[in-house]
Design a protein around this motif. Structure first.
Motif, PDB file in Angstrom:
ATOM      1  N   LEU A   1      24.948 -34.032   1.895  1.00  0.00           N
ATOM      2  CA  LEU A   1      25.772 -32.886   1.530  1.00  0.00           C
ATOM      3  C   LEU A   1      24.868 -31.785   0.992  1.00  0.00           C
ATOM      4  CD1 LEU A   1      28.726 -31.841   1.232  1.00  0.00           C
ATOM      5  CD2 LEU A   1      28.699 -32.766  -1.096  1.00  0.00           C
ATOM      6  N   PHE A   2      24.891 -30.616   1.654  1.00  0.00           N
ATOM      7  CA  PHE A   2      24.001 -29.541   1.219  1.00  0.00           C
ATOM      8  C   PHE A   2      24.473 -28.205   1.768  1.00  0.00           C
ATOM      9  CE2 PHE A   2      22.322 -31.876   4.854  1.00  0.00           C
ATOM     10  CZ  PHE A   2      22.106 -30.882   5.802  1.00  0.00           C
ATOM     11  N   LEU A   3      23.761 -27.139   1.381  1.00  0.00           N
ATOM     12  CA  LEU A   3      24.113 -25.810   1.870  1.00  0.00           C
ATOM     13  C   LEU A   3      22.960 -25.175   2.607  1.00  0.00           C
ATOM     14  CD1 LEU A   3      25.905 -26.145  -0.972  1.00  0.00           C
ATOM     15  CD2 LEU A   3      26.686 -23.935  -0.130  1.00  0.00           C
ATOM     16  N   GLU A   4      23.309 -24.401   3.643  1.00  0.00           N
ATOM     17  CA  GLU A   4      22.310 -23.672   4.404  1.00  0.00           C
ATOM     18  C   GLU A   4      22.636 -22.183   4.370  1.00  0.00           C
ATOM     19  OE1 GLU A   4      21.238 -27.132   7.705  1.00  0.00           O
ATOM     20  OE2 GLU A   4      22.483 -25.418   8.264  1.00  0.00           O
ATOM     21  N   ARG A   5      21.570 -21.391   4.436  1.00  0.00           N
ATOM     22  CA  ARG A   5      21.728 -19.946   4.433  1.00  0.00           C
ATOM     23  C   ARG A   5      22.583 -19.507   5.613  1.00  0.00           C
ATOM     24  NH1 ARG A   5      20.122 -16.924   0.242  1.00  0.00           N
ATOM     25  NH2 ARG A   5      18.089 -17.938   0.238  1.00  0.00           N
ATOM     26  N   GLY A   6      23.576 -18.669   5.317  1.00  0.00           N
ATOM     27  CA  GLY A   6      24.432 -18.167   6.386  1.00  0.00           C
ATOM     28  C   GLY A   6      24.446 -16.659   6.386  1.00  0.00           C
ATOM     29  N   ALA A   7      25.617 -16.100   6.529  1.00  0.00           N
ATOM     30  CA  ALA A   7      25.738 -14.651   6.555  1.00  0.00           C
ATOM     31  C   ALA A   7      25.911 -14.096   5.145  1.00  0.00           C
ATOM     32  CB  ALA A   7      26.932 -14.258   7.411  1.00  0.00           C
ATOM     33  N   ARG A   8      25.441 -12.864   4.963  1.00  0.00           N
ATOM     34  CA  ARG A   8      25.727 -12.190   3.702  1.00  0.00           C
ATOM     35  C   ARG A   8      27.008 -11.386   3.903  1.00  0.00           C
ATOM     36  NH1 ARG A   8      23.337 -10.136  -0.821  1.00  0.00           N
ATOM     37  NH2 ARG A   8      21.338 -11.101  -0.343  1.00  0.00           N
ATOM     38  N   ILE A   9      27.949 -11.569   3.000  1.00  0.00           N
ATOM     39  CA  ILE A   9      29.212 -10.846   3.108  1.00  0.00           C
ATOM     40  C   ILE A   9      29.129  -9.585   2.258  1.00  0.00           C
ATOM     41  CG2 ILE A   9      31.716 -10.986   2.821  1.00  0.00           C
ATOM     42  CD1 ILE A   9      30.566 -12.984   4.853  1.00  0.00           C
ATOM     43  N   ALA A  10      29.348  -8.449   2.868  1.00  0.00           N
ATOM     44  CA  ALA A  10      29.282  -7.180   2.136  1.00  0.00           C
ATOM     45  C   ALA A  10      30.383  -7.144   1.079  1.00  0.00           C
ATOM     46  CB  ALA A  10      29.455  -6.013   3.091  1.00  0.00           C
ATOM     47  N   PRO A  11      30.058  -6.588  -0.088  1.00  0.00           N
ATOM     48  CA  PRO A  11      31.041  -6.517  -1.190  1.00  0.00           C
ATOM     49  C   PRO A  11      32.381  -5.932  -0.751  1.00  0.00           C
ATOM     50  CG  PRO A  11      28.893  -5.875  -1.990  1.00  0.00           C
ATOM     51  CD  PRO A  11      28.758  -6.051  -0.498  1.00  0.00           C
ATOM     52  N   ARG A  12      32.339  -4.976   0.135  1.00  0.00           N
ATOM     53  CA  ARG A  12      33.603  -4.349   0.571  1.00  0.00           C
ATOM     54  C   ARG A  12      34.479  -5.304   1.367  1.00  0.00           C
ATOM     55  NH1 ARG A  12      32.897   0.419   4.399  1.00  0.00           N
ATOM     56  NH2 ARG A  12      34.949  -0.290   5.110  1.00  0.00           N
ATOM     57  N   ASN A  13      33.903  -6.388   1.837  1.00  0.00           N
ATOM     58  CA  ASN A  13      34.676  -7.372   2.600  1.00  0.00           C
ATOM     59  C   ASN A  13      35.065  -8.589   1.768  1.00  0.00           C
ATOM     60  OD1 ASN A  13      34.682  -5.922   5.026  1.00  0.00           O
ATOM     61  ND2 ASN A  13      32.597  -6.621   5.480  1.00  0.00           N
TER      62      ASN A  13
END
Length: 210
Positions: A163-175
């Motif tokens: 169980l772990f996390l991988e880098r994905g997309a950065r979500i813009a603050p406006r979204n």
DNA sequence: ATGACGATTTACT
DNA sequence: GTAAATCGTCATA
């Protein structure tokens, strides 16, 4: 051909829970089953739990028990609890030891292993025919889809293999939409604080808001 | 030892 | 919309 996805490092998690809750949106949660099956999804909904002063948090008032022990530990570990006699929910521990804050993962946009998730979600309901948006759109739903339970409570998400996390997309603050947390009406003023975050317009969130 | 309570989901009126 | 399901956990005694 080998895929080298970037695992999220300890420092990513060692932040205040509100910052972490927002930063987790768009990252990939990965579960590798004992048989090697890889299940994964993008995080699209989170909630921050602010610890001792937060009436909605399991650690409110400094409560420290075997159940919530992981919340008191180092950042980047899982806190997985059992509720309502039948459901599990997963959190990511924030900040540092002694500061019992965490982020509840409330929904994923499933990306890998959908067939297996569907099986996991219908084992006790053979008749159910679930849409993709029913697989991980809720904290207990995603726990069931990814086979998360107390055996993974306290697991280290930075170094672990199941169980772990991988880098994905950065979500813009406006979204990013912020609103009140779900299911914490008992928490008085804390129930209304805008500590729930989700990706605007994403169909996999547990409920539409704002 | 006992009782009240859930950071929810599902099915049903 | 409402209500049932279902039991580990913890506070109280």
């Amino acid at each position: 051909m080998s895929r080298e996805e970037e695992r999220l490092p300890r420092r990513f998690f060692a932040r205040d829970p509100v910052t972490l809750a927002r930063a987790l949106l768009g990252q990939a949660l990965v579960r590798v089953l004992d048989d090697g099956t890889r299940l994964a999804g993008r995080i699209v909904e989170t909630e921050a739990y602010l610890g001792v002063p937060d009436r909605a948090a399991h650690t409110f008032g400094g409560r420290r028990t075997p159940r919530n022990a992981a919340m008191w530990g180092p950042a980047g570990h899982a806190y997985i609890y059992f509720v309502y006699g039948m459901h599990h929910c997963m959190n990511v521990v924030a900040e540092r030891p002694g500061e019992p804050t965490a982020v509840l993962i409330r929904a994923l946009e499933p990306r890998e292993g959908l067939a297996r998730m569907r099986v996991n979600r219908t084992l006790k309901r053979p008749a159910a025919r679930l849409r993709d948006t029913d697989l991980c759109s809720g904290p207990a739903r995603l726990a069931q889809a990814l086979q998360l339970d107390r055996s993974l409570d306290g697991a280290d998400l930075v170094t672990g293999e199941s169980l772990f996390l991988e880098r994905g997309a950065r979500i813009a603050p406006r979204n990013i939409v912020a609103g009140p947390r779900i299911g914490v009406a008992y928490a008085g003023e804390w129930a209304e604080a805008p500590l729930r975050f989700h990706v605007a317009g994403n169909p996999h969130v547990s409920r539409q808001t704002g």
